[in-house]
Design a protein around this motif. Structure first.
Motif, PDB file in Angstrom:
ATOM      1  N   ASP A 194     -17.136  13.322   5.750  1.00 53.04           N
ATOM      2  CA  ASP A 194     -16.164  13.905   4.794  1.00 53.04           C
ATOM      3  C   ASP A 194     -16.915  14.064   3.511  1.00 53.04           C
ATOM      4  O   ASP A 194     -16.950  15.111   2.851  1.00 53.04           O
ATOM      5  N   CYS A 195     -17.614  12.983   3.125  1.00 53.61           N
ATOM      6  CA  CYS A 195     -18.456  13.075   1.781  1.00 53.61           C
ATOM      7  C   CYS A 195     -19.544  14.076   2.272  1.00 53.61           C
ATOM      8  O   CYS A 195     -19.835  14.795   1.147  1.00 53.61           O
ATOM      9  N   LEU A 196     -20.028  14.128   3.184  1.00 54.56           N
ATOM     10  CA  LEU A 196     -21.283  14.957   3.754  1.00 54.56           C
ATOM     11  C   LEU A 196     -20.735  16.577   3.188  1.00 54.56           C
ATOM     12  O   LEU A 196     -21.411  17.233   2.608  1.00 54.56           O
ATOM     13  N   ALA A 197     -19.410  16.514   3.634  1.00 55.35           N
ATOM     14  CA  ALA A 197     -19.172  17.972   3.780  1.00 55.35           C
ATOM     15  C   ALA A 197     -18.867  18.478   2.201  1.00 55.35           C
ATOM     16  O   ALA A 197     -18.849  19.537   1.794  1.00 55.35           O
ATOM     17  N   GLY A 198     -18.728  17.636   1.484  1.00 62.31           N
ATOM     18  CA  GLY A 198     -18.397  17.870  -0.043  1.00 62.31           C
ATOM     19  C   GLY A 198     -19.624  17.977  -0.889  1.00 62.31           C
ATOM     20  O   GLY A 198     -19.604  18.340  -2.117  1.00 62.31           O
ATOM     21  N   VAL A 199     -20.734  17.395  -0.363  1.00 63.12           N
ATOM     22  CA  VAL A 199     -22.157  17.634  -1.180  1.00 63.12           C
ATOM     23  C   VAL A 199     -22.313  18.820  -1.243  1.00 63.12           C
ATOM     24  O   VAL A 199     -22.696  19.730  -0.483  1.00 63.12           O
ATOM     25  N   PRO A 200     -22.848  19.205  -2.568  1.00 58.52           N
ATOM     26  CA  PRO A 200     -23.367  20.777  -2.972  1.00 58.52           C
ATOM     27  C   PRO A 200     -24.518  20.878  -2.212  1.00 58.52           C
ATOM     28  O   PRO A 200     -25.365  19.811  -2.176  1.00 58.52           O
ATOM     29  N   SER A 201     -24.677  22.343  -1.743  1.00 62.54           N
ATOM     30  CA  SER A 201     -25.997  22.506  -0.965  1.00 62.54           C
ATOM     31  C   SER A 201     -27.348  22.265  -1.623  1.00 62.54           C
ATOM     32  O   SER A 201     -28.322  21.665  -1.273  1.00 62.54           O
ATOM     33  N   ILE A 202     -27.433  22.245  -2.943  1.00 62.59           N
ATOM     34  CA  ILE A 202     -28.519  22.091  -3.678  1.00 62.59           C
ATOM     35  C   ILE A 202     -28.771  20.591  -3.741  1.00 62.59           C
ATOM     36  O   ILE A 202     -30.077  20.326  -3.832  1.00 62.59           O
TER      37      ILE A 202
ATOM     38  N   GLY B  95     -26.910  31.857   5.707  1.00 58.09           N
ATOM     39  CA  GLY B  95     -26.610  32.186   4.485  1.00 58.09           C
ATOM     40  C   GLY B  95     -27.335  31.219   3.186  1.00 58.09           C
ATOM     41  O   GLY B  95     -26.840  31.704   1.987  1.00 58.09           O
ATOM     42  N   GLU B  96     -27.477  29.972   3.778  1.00 58.06           N
ATOM     43  CA  GLU B  96     -27.894  29.158   2.692  1.00 58.06           C
ATOM     44  C   GLU B  96     -29.500  29.611   1.836  1.00 58.06           C
ATOM     45  O   GLU B  96     -30.250  30.058   2.483  1.00 58.06           O
ATOM     46  N   THR B  97     -29.090  29.564   0.807  1.00 60.91           N
ATOM     47  CA  THR B  97     -30.447  29.960  -0.097  1.00 60.91           C
ATOM     48  C   THR B  97     -30.926  28.813  -0.914  1.00 60.91           C
ATOM     49  O   THR B  97     -32.101  28.316  -0.660  1.00 60.91           O
ATOM     50  N   ALA B  98     -30.089  27.824  -1.791  1.00 60.70           N
ATOM     51  CA  ALA B  98     -30.543  26.992  -2.548  1.00 60.70           C
ATOM     52  C   ALA B  98     -31.490  25.798  -1.784  1.00 60.70           C
ATOM     53  O   ALA B  98     -32.543  25.499  -2.319  1.00 60.70           O
ATOM     54  N   ALA B  99     -30.801  25.312  -0.710  1.00 61.39           N
ATOM     55  CA  ALA B  99     -31.578  24.203   0.090  1.00 61.39           C
ATOM     56  C   ALA B  99     -32.815  24.522   0.628  1.00 61.39           C
ATOM     57  O   ALA B  99     -33.512  23.976   0.846  1.00 61.39           O
ATOM     58  N   VAL B 100     -32.648  26.082   0.901  1.00 62.75           N
ATOM     59  CA  VAL B 100     -34.030  26.528   1.659  1.00 62.75           C
ATOM     60  C   VAL B 100     -35.233  26.760   0.960  1.00 62.75           C
ATOM     61  O   VAL B 100     -36.376  26.335   1.279  1.00 62.75           O
ATOM     62  N   ILE B 101     -34.802  27.105  -0.140  1.00 62.80           N
ATOM     63  CA  ILE B 101     -35.949  27.335  -1.109  1.00 62.80           C
ATOM     64  C   ILE B 101     -36.630  26.131  -1.646  1.00 62.80           C
ATOM     65  O   ILE B 101     -37.698  25.999  -1.419  1.00 62.80           O
ATOM     66  N   LEU B 102     -35.764  24.966  -1.459  1.00 62.38           N
ATOM     67  CA  LEU B 102     -36.472  23.745  -1.843  1.00 62.38           C
ATOM     68  C   LEU B 102     -37.179  23.189  -0.861  1.00 62.38           C
ATOM     69  O   LEU B 102     -37.716  22.269  -1.209  1.00 62.38           O
ATOM     70  N   THR B 103     -36.902  23.612   0.354  1.00 67.44           N
ATOM     71  CA  THR B 103     -37.170  22.693   1.548  1.00 67.44           C
ATOM     72  C   THR B 103     -38.502  23.684   2.642  1.00 67.44           C
ATOM     73  O   THR B 103     -39.122  23.143   3.091  1.00 67.44           O
TER      74      THR B 103
END
Lengths: 280, 256
Positions: A109-117, A207-215
């Motif tokens: 549940d916590c993991l689900a709430g973590v922002p993608s960035i 659709g993910e952008t933020a996490a992808v640019i960083l990794t």
């Protein structure tokens, strides 16, 4: 009588509001689709899909980003789906309500709430730097795998929960082992739900952008291995629009993204109808 | 012939069962004779089904349950540590209250048991399926549509399919938990005829709410009341000369 009339009044107002809610949902969806497709569709020719971007994306097509998107999503599902389904099976079939299961559920549940960035930051620090995997398909895919875990776990768990207990009892009463009961009765019956979860995850990965640019970086070069950096379509769209490189190409990429997601959805629907519903 | 000469297939000794703090079965001592039909009757919630499920250890799938005493199958206590529960459940098969075929084809339903137990090749499993469907008196009705969905059968057919599914794993004892309660009288009759047929090769224990069914089909009857067995003996004796007034009240329909 007066009381009665006000009851009907409430009923009519409620009905109106519910209808408005439903209609505005559809309206928003249509507006977005219309906007993107109106600007983007004229750009979509076969060449657009088969040419790699040239001149920072001002010219050419999106081929390398299409490959990048599919590779990254593939890696994410490859790691995320088995782990998520396995966790769901563990939660439903191996532990009864207990401390362990509560801790795991709380964790997801916590993991689900973590922002993608934040996932991006974690992936950057852990996979890219710590494990020295650099900006790569693997780093990005593993980060996305962690991100989609909660979705896969909760949808799988839900569909496993919905299986009648009698199926398990029958399997056990015929001499099935626990493992056989899981692989031959539980998982096949839960497949449509698990599939839906994976589908949602594919959509989220694409659709993910933020996490992808960083990794995974934002390289336009065609990837050659899992350790190559890539740029996904979403990241491409973001960079084209954000840095004002080419709105035309940005819309084209957006339209292609929408079509890709639509295609995956339709394919999945077809698969479900073809292989799952008919068998049951 | 006196029925006490028959071989003993199963026996419970001082059997107690608890759901949490609820004492559901109290000191049950019953002998189940080989190749006979034993009926368990009694009002709802009296522990008949719980008892049935202690005979193949299906009860232990429910959390917070506890058992005391012994259940003997062919001279061995099935609750002693080290018992192979998987093979026990194959030897003691079960037919449930509601017909519960898997949402698979008729063939796959019957083949499920032989497949999980690894009984033979594809060809042998096909033969097993045919034999089992014949033994369950379902073959003529389904032989031309083995690969259609089991849920397309009528409830009565589904229940016979469930019986075929049990027969396919070659059990020794068949437990039936109110197998006819969801069926109409004609389908019930078919199951009852089938039971008489199966009795030649199998030991059957049936839980039923239907007094006539117990009287018609069984050789032995046990009357359960509030987790205890008030009376147990040859069916004829129980129904004609019940010793316990509660039994008499129940079988004459004064309560249920």
């Amino acid at each position: 009588m007066i009381i009665n009339r006000s009851r009907y009044m409430t009923q009519s107002i409620a009905k109106f509001l519910i209808w408005m809610g439903a209609l505005s949902t559809i309206a928003v969806m249509i507006l977005i689709l219309f906007q993107i497709l109106k600007e983007g569709l004229p750009v979509l020719h076969l060449r657009f899909f088969l040419d790699s971007p040239k001149n920072m994306g001002r010219e050419g097509g999106i081929f390398s980003t299409l490959i990048g998107t599919m590779a990254l999503t593939g890696v994410a599902i490859f790691f995320g789906a088995p782990l998520g389904v396995g966790t769901a099976v563990f939660l439903r079939e191996f532990t009864r309500e207990s401390k362990i299961s509560r801790v795991i559920r709380f964790g997801t549940d916590c993991l689900a709430g973590v922002p993608s960035i934040i996932f991006g930051l974690f992936g950057f620090v852990f996979f890219v730097i710590q494990l020295n995997m650099g900006w790569s398909i693997l780093s990005g895919g593993l980060t996305l795998a962690a991100m989609i875990l909660p979705t896969v776990i909760s949808t799988s768990e839900e569909s496993i929960r919905a299986i009648p207990p009698s199926y398990r009892e029958v399997s056990y009463s015929l001499g099935g082992t626990k493992w056989q009961t899981i692989t031959r009765v539980v998982l096949p019956s839960a497949l449509p739900g698990i599939f839906t979860g994976i589908l949602l995850s594919i959509g989220r990965s694409i659709g993910e952008t933020a996490a992808v640019i960083l990794t995974a970086g934002s390289s336009l070069v065609m990837p050659t291995s899992l350790f190559s950096p890539i740029r996904t379509m979403s990241v491409h769209f973001y960079i084209l629009a954000r840095e004002g490189i080419s709105m035309e190409m940005a819309y084209g990429t957006g339209a292609a993204l929408i079509l890709l997601v639509l295609m995956i959805n339709m394919m999945a629907q077809w698969l479900i109808n073809r292989y799952i519903r008919h068998r049951t | 012939m006196t029925e006490s000469h028959l071989a003993v297939k199963m026996e419970t000794r001082g059997l107690h069962f608890y759901y949490g703090s609820n004492h559901a079965l109290k000191n049950i001592n019953i002998v189940i004779k080989e190749r006979q039909i034993t009926a368990l009757i009694g009002p709802s919630g009296c522990g008949k089904s719980t008892f049935l499920r202690t005979l193949n250890r299906l009860n232990e799938l429910i959390p917070h349950t506890r058992i005391e005493g012994a259940v003997i199958l062919d001279g061995e206590d099935i609750y002693q540590p080290g018992t192979d529960v998987v093979s026990l459940r194959q030897r003691v098969g079960m037919v449930f209250q509601r017909p519960n075929p898997f949402p698979k084809s008729i063939f796959e339903n019957v083949a499920f048991g032989p497949k999980v137990l690894g009984l033979g090749t594809k060809r042998e499993i096909e033969e097993k399926v045919e034999q089992s469907l014949k033994a369950a008196a379902l073959w003529p009705e389904v032989s031309d549509r083995l690969h259609s969905n089991a849920l397309s059968l009528t409830l009565g057919q589904q229940q016979r399919l469930c019986i075929a599914r049990v027969l396919a794993v070659q059990p020794e004892v068949i437990l039936m938990d109110e197998p006819c309660s969801a069926l109409d009288p004609l389908a019930t009759l078919k199951i009852e005829e089938l039971m008489q047929d199966l009795k030649k090769n199998y030991t059957i224990v049936i839980v039923t709410h239907n007094m006539q069914q117990a009287a018609r089909t069984s050789n032995w009857t046990g009357f359960f009341h509030l987790g205890e067995v008030l009376e147990y003996g040859p069916t004829e004796t129980i129904f004609t000369h019940p010793k316990d007034p509660q039994t008499e009240n129940y079988i004459t329909g004064r309560y249920g």
